[in-house]
Design a protein around this motif. Structure first.
Motif, PDB file in Angstrom:
ATOM      1  N   THR A  81       0.840  -1.210   0.000  1.00  0.00           N
ATOM      2  CA  THR A  81       0.000   0.000   0.000  1.00  0.00           C
ATOM      3  C   THR A  81       0.880   1.267   0.000  1.00  0.00           C
ATOM      4  OG1 THR A  81      -0.263  -0.126   2.407  1.00  0.00           O
ATOM      5  CG2 THR A  81      -2.011  -1.101   1.075  1.00  0.00           C
ATOM      6  N   MET A  84       1.958   1.877  -3.537  1.00  0.00           N
ATOM      7  CA  MET A  84       0.904   2.492  -4.355  1.00  0.00           C
ATOM      8  C   MET A  84       0.883   4.008  -4.153  1.00  0.00           C
ATOM      9  SD  MET A  84      -2.320  -0.156  -4.000  1.00  0.00           S
ATOM     10  CE  MET A  84      -3.264   0.203  -5.495  1.00  0.00           C
ATOM     11  N   LYS A  85       1.046   4.428  -2.900  1.00  0.00           N
ATOM     12  CA  LYS A  85       1.010   5.866  -2.608  1.00  0.00           C
ATOM     13  C   LYS A  85       2.248   6.581  -3.149  1.00  0.00           C
ATOM     14  CE  LYS A  85      -1.939   5.483   1.402  1.00  0.00           C
ATOM     15  NZ  LYS A  85      -2.110   5.651   2.834  1.00  0.00           N
ATOM     16  N   ASN A  88       2.145   7.024  -6.834  1.00  0.00           N
ATOM     17  CA  ASN A  88       1.273   8.142  -7.174  1.00  0.00           C
ATOM     18  C   ASN A  88       2.014   9.482  -7.030  1.00  0.00           C
ATOM     19  OD1 ASN A  88      -1.329   9.954  -6.176  1.00  0.00           O
ATOM     20  ND2 ASN A  88      -1.809   8.381  -7.669  1.00  0.00           N
ATOM     21  N   ASP A  89       2.739   9.625  -5.923  1.00  0.00           N
ATOM     22  CA  ASP A  89       3.506  10.865  -5.732  1.00  0.00           C
ATOM     23  C   ASP A  89       4.596  11.007  -6.794  1.00  0.00           C
ATOM     24  OD1 ASP A  89       2.608  12.470  -3.403  1.00  0.00           O
ATOM     25  OD2 ASP A  89       2.873  10.608  -2.312  1.00  0.00           O
ATOM     26  N   GLU A  91       4.606   9.893  -9.806  1.00  0.00           N
ATOM     27  CA  GLU A  91       4.032  10.258 -11.105  1.00  0.00           C
ATOM     28  C   GLU A  91       3.730  11.758 -11.138  1.00  0.00           C
ATOM     29  OE1 GLU A  91       1.158  11.233 -14.026  1.00  0.00           O
ATOM     30  OE2 GLU A  91       0.537  10.999 -11.952  1.00  0.00           O
ATOM     31  N   ARG A  92       3.239  12.271 -10.013  1.00  0.00           N
ATOM     32  CA  ARG A  92       2.926  13.711  -9.975  1.00  0.00           C
ATOM     33  C   ARG A  92       4.195  14.550  -9.980  1.00  0.00           C
ATOM     34  NH1 ARG A  92      -2.602  13.786  -6.208  1.00  0.00           N
ATOM     35  NH2 ARG A  92      -3.450  11.916  -7.163  1.00  0.00           N
ATOM     36  N   ARG A 192       5.967  22.323  -4.957  1.00  0.00           N
ATOM     37  CA  ARG A 192       5.142  21.110  -4.925  1.00  0.00           C
ATOM     38  C   ARG A 192       5.991  19.839  -4.990  1.00  0.00           C
ATOM     39  NH1 ARG A 192       0.278  21.342  -8.855  1.00  0.00           N
ATOM     40  NH2 ARG A 192      -0.078  19.314  -7.891  1.00  0.00           N
ATOM     41  N   ASP A 195       6.718  19.287  -1.524  1.00  0.00           N
ATOM     42  CA  ASP A 195       5.527  18.745  -0.840  1.00  0.00           C
ATOM     43  C   ASP A 195       5.384  17.241  -1.077  1.00  0.00           C
ATOM     44  OD1 ASP A 195       4.717  21.155   0.176  1.00  0.00           O
ATOM     45  OD2 ASP A 195       3.166  21.515  -1.340  1.00  0.00           O
ATOM     46  N   ASN A 199       5.451  13.946   1.389  1.00  0.00           N
ATOM     47  CA  ASN A 199       4.478  12.840   1.412  1.00  0.00           C
ATOM     48  C   ASN A 199       5.179  11.483   1.362  1.00  0.00           C
ATOM     49  OD1 ASN A 199       2.437  14.722   1.287  1.00  0.00           O
ATOM     50  ND2 ASN A 199       2.095  14.504  -0.910  1.00  0.00           N
ATOM     51  N   TYR A 206       5.702   5.478   7.890  1.00  0.00           N
ATOM     52  CA  TYR A 206       4.628   4.504   8.142  1.00  0.00           C
ATOM     53  C   TYR A 206       5.109   3.088   7.809  1.00  0.00           C
ATOM     54  CZ  TYR A 206       0.273   1.949   7.701  1.00  0.00           C
ATOM     55  OH  TYR A 206      -0.711   1.011   7.835  1.00  0.00           O
ATOM     56  N   VAL A 212       1.854   6.773  11.922  1.00  0.00           N
ATOM     57  CA  VAL A 212       1.290   7.813  11.063  1.00  0.00           C
ATOM     58  C   VAL A 212       1.734   9.151  11.616  1.00  0.00           C
ATOM     59  CG1 VAL A 212      -0.820   8.878  10.208  1.00  0.00           C
ATOM     60  CG2 VAL A 212      -0.727   6.412  10.531  1.00  0.00           C
ATOM     61  N   LYS A 214       1.829  12.133   9.636  1.00  0.00           N
ATOM     62  CA  LYS A 214       1.364  13.360   8.990  1.00  0.00           C
ATOM     63  C   LYS A 214       0.398  14.094   9.891  1.00  0.00           C
ATOM     64  CE  LYS A 214      -1.298  10.603   5.765  1.00  0.00           C
ATOM     65  NZ  LYS A 214      -1.569  10.390   4.362  1.00  0.00           N
ATOM     66  N   HIS A 215       0.351  15.368   9.719  1.00  0.00           N
ATOM     67  CA  HIS A 215      -0.414  16.281  10.573  1.00  0.00           C
ATOM     68  C   HIS A 215       0.205  16.436  11.969  1.00  0.00           C
ATOM     69  CE1 HIS A 215      -3.143  15.161   7.439  1.00  0.00           C
ATOM     70  NE2 HIS A 215      -3.475  14.039   7.980  1.00  0.00           N
ATOM     71  N   HIS A 216       1.368  15.815  12.213  1.00  0.00           N
ATOM     72  CA  HIS A 216       1.894  15.896  13.573  1.00  0.00           C
ATOM     73  C   HIS A 216       3.315  16.419  13.662  1.00  0.00           C
ATOM     74  CE1 HIS A 216      -1.609  14.091  15.241  1.00  0.00           C
ATOM     75  NE2 HIS A 216      -1.556  13.132  14.353  1.00  0.00           N
TER      76      HIS A 216
END
Lengths: 219, 219
Positions: A81, A84-85, A88-89, A91-92, A192, A195, A199, A206, A212, A214-216
């Motif tokens: 998993t 997969m994430k 995705n990053d 590719e962007r 970006r 950024d 990510n 993780y 987890v 993020k946000h911390h």
């Protein structure tokens, strides 16, 4: 069954490492094209995007097959998993590289801006973040991943400085407006990239520590 | 076993629908705060981000559990992996809403720009794309999803027009530079909301039709 799973997982690892390498190269080349005003390199970046898009689809497909056929658990499930994430990053990030190359081709139609704005410094900072986030992934180095996350603020600051510098140009220097817009968009693309590198580092943390974060991140 | 799986899947669907609703509301409120120069609404948006971050972690966690415990296949597997991706996009859309709210608070410190730049039109277009992408997801409507993807170019065009308008202001109108930078960043945030809505639509098409369409939309 186990042998097939191990082989498929090895194949997935190879593909995501190949994709990481290609994306790092694309960003390096895009930045070189921009800074050296080299249209040949810019076209090279634009062409290379197809290979990335193909790889993204292949990796996604392979992850789905691994999930459906072998029902992985624990560490293997997390690896799939996370991949997969990260895919995705990546590719962007490649898309952002293509954007920088397209802006570069536009910028080559006009002389460089006379006023010094520090795109090179920001480009180096973003590129280093990407490089280190991929090193953190390859070496499962969560310590490095944490360290990279903290550098994101610095890139945001450099981006803001570039925006300020562009608007503090004289009206004469601002012309043609397309040039300053291109420069602002390049800075935004670099921000970006930083950024997405953050990510990736969050996914590495993780993957390695099962945490987890993020946000911390507070500092 | 099956009953537990069905319950957990139902729970996941409820959570992702709740998150969709909240994110749509956040973006609506952020845009209203911006256009009506309303600081109270801007603060409301900034506060609501925590709930989204919590939901993202919960949804991700639930997806991992579903994958690990029940080894779903075919449609269920696709639903779970698509949900993970959509959840990620939703969280980033909420962040963009928070960014718009923060820019709004800055913009409230200075009088509005005298020159008319068409933020409302762009805001409406981005917001409609988000709304329709979530409708496509909820109703498994891949036709709508295709249609939304095609609207992304229009938002890019509006974004470019705003950039041009900002730079065609007189030097006097451009001052203070922070104001025009904030406006440019708002436009960029709106454009990224449209991008993420497009990503959601691509995931919906994969979920419903099993087709990978990204990188292949030509018109």
């Amino acid at each position: 069954m186990h042998r097939h799973f191990d082989e498929a997982l090895k194949n997935l690892k190879e593909k995501i490492l190949r994709m990481s390498g290609l994306v790092e190269e694309i960003i390096g080349t895009a930045i070189k094209a921009l800074l050296e005003r080299n249209s040949e390199l810019a076209y090279k970046v634009i062409k290379s995007d197809d290979a990335i898009n193909m790889l993204e689809i292949e990796i996604d497909d392979l992850c789905m097959k691994l999930l459906a056929l072998y029902q992985p658990t624990a560490g293997d499930l997390r690896f799939i998993t996370s991949t997969m994430k990260i895919c995705n990053d990546l590719e962007r990030i490649a898309d952002l590289g293509v954007n920088i190359a397209q802006r570069t081709l536009d910028l080559l139609k006009v002389p460089p801006l006379k006023v010094k704005i520090d795109i090179p410094k920001m480009a180096t900072a973003s590129r280093e973040m990407l490089k280190d986030s991929l090193n953190a992934f390859v070496n499962k180095d969560s310590k490095l991943a944490y360290e990279v996350c903290k550098r994101d603020d610095e890139v945001d600051k450099l981006n803001h400085e570039i925006f300020m510098a562009v608007f503090q140009c004289t009206p004469e220097d601002q012309k043609p407006v397309e040039r300053v817009i291109d420069l602002i968009l390049v800075a935004k693309n670099l921000e970006r990239i930083a950024d997405h590198s953050t990510n990736i580092c969050e996914d590495v943390i993780y993957l390695v520590d099962g945490k987890v974060i993020k946000h911390h991140i507070t500092d």
